[in-house]
Scaffold this motif. Structure first.
Motif, PDB file in Angstrom:
ATOM      1  N   ASP A 145      34.753  32.552  43.036  1.00 17.38           N
ATOM      2  CA  ASP A 145      34.605  31.182  43.545  1.00 17.38           C
ATOM      3  C   ASP A 145      34.791  30.108  42.475  1.00 17.38           C
ATOM      4  OD1 ASP A 145      32.332  31.831  42.151  1.00 17.38           O
ATOM      5  OD2 ASP A 145      30.936  30.973  43.598  1.00 17.38           O
ATOM      6  N   VAL A 146      35.216  30.492  41.280  1.00 11.63           N
ATOM      7  CA  VAL A 146      35.430  29.517  40.214  1.00 11.63           C
ATOM      8  C   VAL A 146      36.898  29.116  40.208  1.00 11.63           C
ATOM      9  CG1 VAL A 146      35.460  29.165  37.721  1.00 11.63           C
ATOM     10  CG2 VAL A 146      33.498  30.244  38.801  1.00 11.63           C
ATOM     11  N   ALA A 149      39.660  23.722  38.769  1.00 14.05           N
ATOM     12  CA  ALA A 149      38.948  22.448  38.656  1.00 14.05           C
ATOM     13  C   ALA A 149      37.589  22.635  37.992  1.00 14.05           C
ATOM     14  CB  ALA A 149      38.780  21.826  40.039  1.00 14.05           C
ATOM     15  N   THR A 150      36.906  23.738  38.303  1.00  6.01           N
ATOM     16  CA  THR A 150      35.619  24.035  37.668  1.00  6.01           C
ATOM     17  C   THR A 150      35.815  24.272  36.175  1.00  6.01           C
ATOM     18  OG1 THR A 150      34.799  25.015  39.721  1.00  6.01           O
ATOM     19  CG2 THR A 150      33.621  25.569  37.691  1.00  6.01           C
ATOM     20  N   ASP A 151      36.861  25.008  35.830  1.00  5.57           N
ATOM     21  CA  ASP A 151      37.155  25.242  34.412  1.00  5.57           C
ATOM     22  C   ASP A 151      37.455  23.925  33.699  1.00  5.57           C
ATOM     23  OD1 ASP A 151      36.804  27.963  34.675  1.00  5.57           O
ATOM     24  OD2 ASP A 151      38.940  28.387  34.921  1.00  5.57           O
ATOM     25  N   GLY A 193      33.300  39.543  41.139  1.00  2.00           N
ATOM     26  CA  GLY A 193      31.942  39.164  41.469  1.00  2.00           C
ATOM     27  C   GLY A 193      30.962  39.952  40.622  1.00  2.00           C
ATOM     28  N   GLU A 194      29.718  39.480  40.584  1.00  2.00           N
ATOM     29  CA  GLU A 194      28.706  40.149  39.754  1.00  2.00           C
ATOM     30  C   GLU A 194      28.501  41.595  40.175  1.00  2.00           C
ATOM     31  OE1 GLU A 194      23.942  39.725  38.647  1.00  2.00           O
ATOM     32  OE2 GLU A 194      25.035  38.028  39.518  1.00  2.00           O
ATOM     33  N   ALA A 195      28.287  41.830  41.461  1.00  2.00           N
ATOM     34  CA  ALA A 195      28.048  43.195  41.941  1.00  2.00           C
ATOM     35  C   ALA A 195      29.273  44.077  41.701  1.00  2.00           C
ATOM     36  CB  ALA A 195      27.680  43.176  43.426  1.00  2.00           C
ATOM     37  N   GLU A 196      30.460  43.520  41.895  1.00  2.00           N
ATOM     38  CA  GLU A 196      31.691  44.276  41.687  1.00  2.00           C
ATOM     39  C   GLU A 196      31.828  44.711  40.238  1.00  2.00           C
ATOM     40  OE1 GLU A 196      36.511  43.744  42.445  1.00  2.00           O
ATOM     41  OE2 GLU A 196      35.196  41.977  42.342  1.00  2.00           O
ATOM     42  N   MET A 197      31.555  43.809  39.318  1.00  2.00           N
ATOM     43  CA  MET A 197      31.674  44.149  37.909  1.00  2.00           C
ATOM     44  C   MET A 197      30.667  45.213  37.506  1.00  2.00           C
ATOM     45  SD  MET A 197      33.129  43.933  35.016  1.00  2.00           S
ATOM     46  CE  MET A 197      34.347  42.741  35.568  1.00  2.00           C
ATOM     47  N   ILE A 198      29.448  45.095  37.984  1.00  2.00           N
ATOM     48  CA  ILE A 198      28.426  46.096  37.670  1.00  2.00           C
ATOM     49  C   ILE A 198      28.826  47.458  38.217  1.00  2.00           C
ATOM     50  CG2 ILE A 198      26.037  46.776  38.167  1.00  2.00           C
ATOM     51  CD1 ILE A 198      25.303  43.796  37.909  1.00  2.00           C
ATOM     52  N   ARG A 221      31.257  30.777  34.317  1.00  2.00           N
ATOM     53  CA  ARG A 221      31.728  32.152  34.135  1.00  2.00           C
ATOM     54  C   ARG A 221      30.554  33.054  33.743  1.00  2.00           C
ATOM     55  NH1 ARG A 221      37.811  31.754  31.481  1.00  2.00           N
ATOM     56  NH2 ARG A 221      38.626  30.171  32.925  1.00  2.00           N
ATOM     57  N   MET A 222      30.800  34.358  33.653  1.00  2.00           N
ATOM     58  CA  MET A 222      29.705  35.320  33.506  1.00  2.00           C
ATOM     59  C   MET A 222      29.888  36.193  32.262  1.00  2.00           C
ATOM     60  SD  MET A 222      29.361  36.685  37.460  1.00  2.00           S
ATOM     61  CE  MET A 222      31.066  37.274  37.518  1.00  2.00           C
ATOM     62  N   THR A 223      28.768  36.639  31.720  1.00  2.00           N
ATOM     63  CA  THR A 223      28.739  37.625  30.647  1.00  2.00           C
ATOM     64  C   THR A 223      27.904  38.815  31.088  1.00  2.00           C
ATOM     65  OG1 THR A 223      29.095  36.079  28.813  1.00  2.00           O
ATOM     66  CG2 THR A 223      27.890  38.091  28.305  1.00  2.00           C
ATOM     67  N   PHE A 224      28.422  40.003  30.803  1.00  2.00           N
ATOM     68  CA  PHE A 224      27.731  41.248  31.148  1.00  2.00           C
ATOM     69  C   PHE A 224      27.496  42.055  29.874  1.00  2.00           C
ATOM     70  CE2 PHE A 224      30.052  39.912  34.862  1.00  2.00           C
ATOM     71  CZ  PHE A 224      29.167  40.115  35.890  1.00  2.00           C
TER      72      PHE A 224
END
Length: 240
Positions: A145-146, A149-151, A193-198, A221-224
């Motif tokens: 969903d990013v 424009a968000t970046d 997505g978060e669940a997908e990456m995990i 954005r996300m860090t794992f």
């Protein structure tokens, strides 16, 4: 043109020299915050020009810098080739790194340029190079969903704080007309997505947590943080 070809040239991604310096200083400080021992062996995969890598190397036992672009590696060698604590690698050289020898692998702002098959292959490789107690940090992962424009908003906020707002505005306009925009439209970027990456990391043999905040300037954005599943234990992510 593919993404590796794109990065093997001077690009308009950085709005100004100040933007470039602030970006690499921030990333270096973030990596230093992840190093838990002065003897740690660290891999920065997809390192780019790593302008402050000497600072990172000074805080660990050995630093491996890996980038797919020959031009980037040549520039790294010019700056860092004489540093005995730094080894510069092409991705094809990674299998030669000793198995179970790395304490920390940081992969920042790279996953969006990889196919899922390429990511899975790298996860197998990274897992083999980590010590049982090592950590794999995947940063700047783009959720579905990013938007661009968000970046852009995150960049302008970073630019406002860093004193290069006018250059950032010009840079966004320049990037919109550049090969980056063209190749992004043609090839696209990978989103997770978060669940997908995990789940992907679990399939590769990792136990994973999402960090409270992303490494770098873009909070959308996300860090794992992943550890080999059999050795994950009760460790927690700690960034100082």
């Amino acid at each position: 043109m593919n993404w590796r070809d794109y990065w093997n040239q001077d690009t308009p991604i950085y709005a100004s020299e100040r933007h470039k310096l602030l970006h690499y200083r921030l990333v270096a400080n973030e990596i230093i915050g992840l190093i838990t021992s002065p003897e740690a062996r660290v891999l920065d995969h997809g390192c780019g020009e790593a302008l402050f890598a000497d600072r990172v190397a000074a805080r660990c036992g050995h630093l491996f810098l890996c980038d797919g672009a020959p031009l980037v590696r040549d520039r790294l060698r010019e700056r860092l080739g004489a540093n005995p604590k730094v080894t510069i690698l092409a991705p094809e050289d990674l299998p030669d790194v000793e198995d179970a020898s790395l304490d920390l692998i940081v992969v920042n702002s790279l996953l969006q340029y990889l196919s899922l098959d390429d990511l899975r292959a790298l996860l197998r490789l990274w897992r083999g190079k980590l010590k049982d107690t090592g950590r794999l940090v995947l940063a700047d992962v783009i959720p579905p969903d990013v938007s661009p424009a968000t970046d852009a908003k995150a960049l302008l906020s970073f630019a406002w704080q860093g004193g290069f707002l006018t250059a950032a505005l010009r840079g966004l306009a320049r990037t919109a007309l550049s090969d980056y925009r063209k190749i992004r439209d043609e090839i696209g970027l990978s989103h997770y997505g978060e669940a997908e990456m995990i789940e992907i990391l679990s399939e590769a043999g990792f136990r994973t947590d999402r960090a409270e905040r992303n490494l770098g300037h873009n909070p959308a954005r996300m860090t794992f943080v992943a550890r080999i599943a059999s050795a994950a234990g009760q460790h927690s992510f700690n960034r100082e």
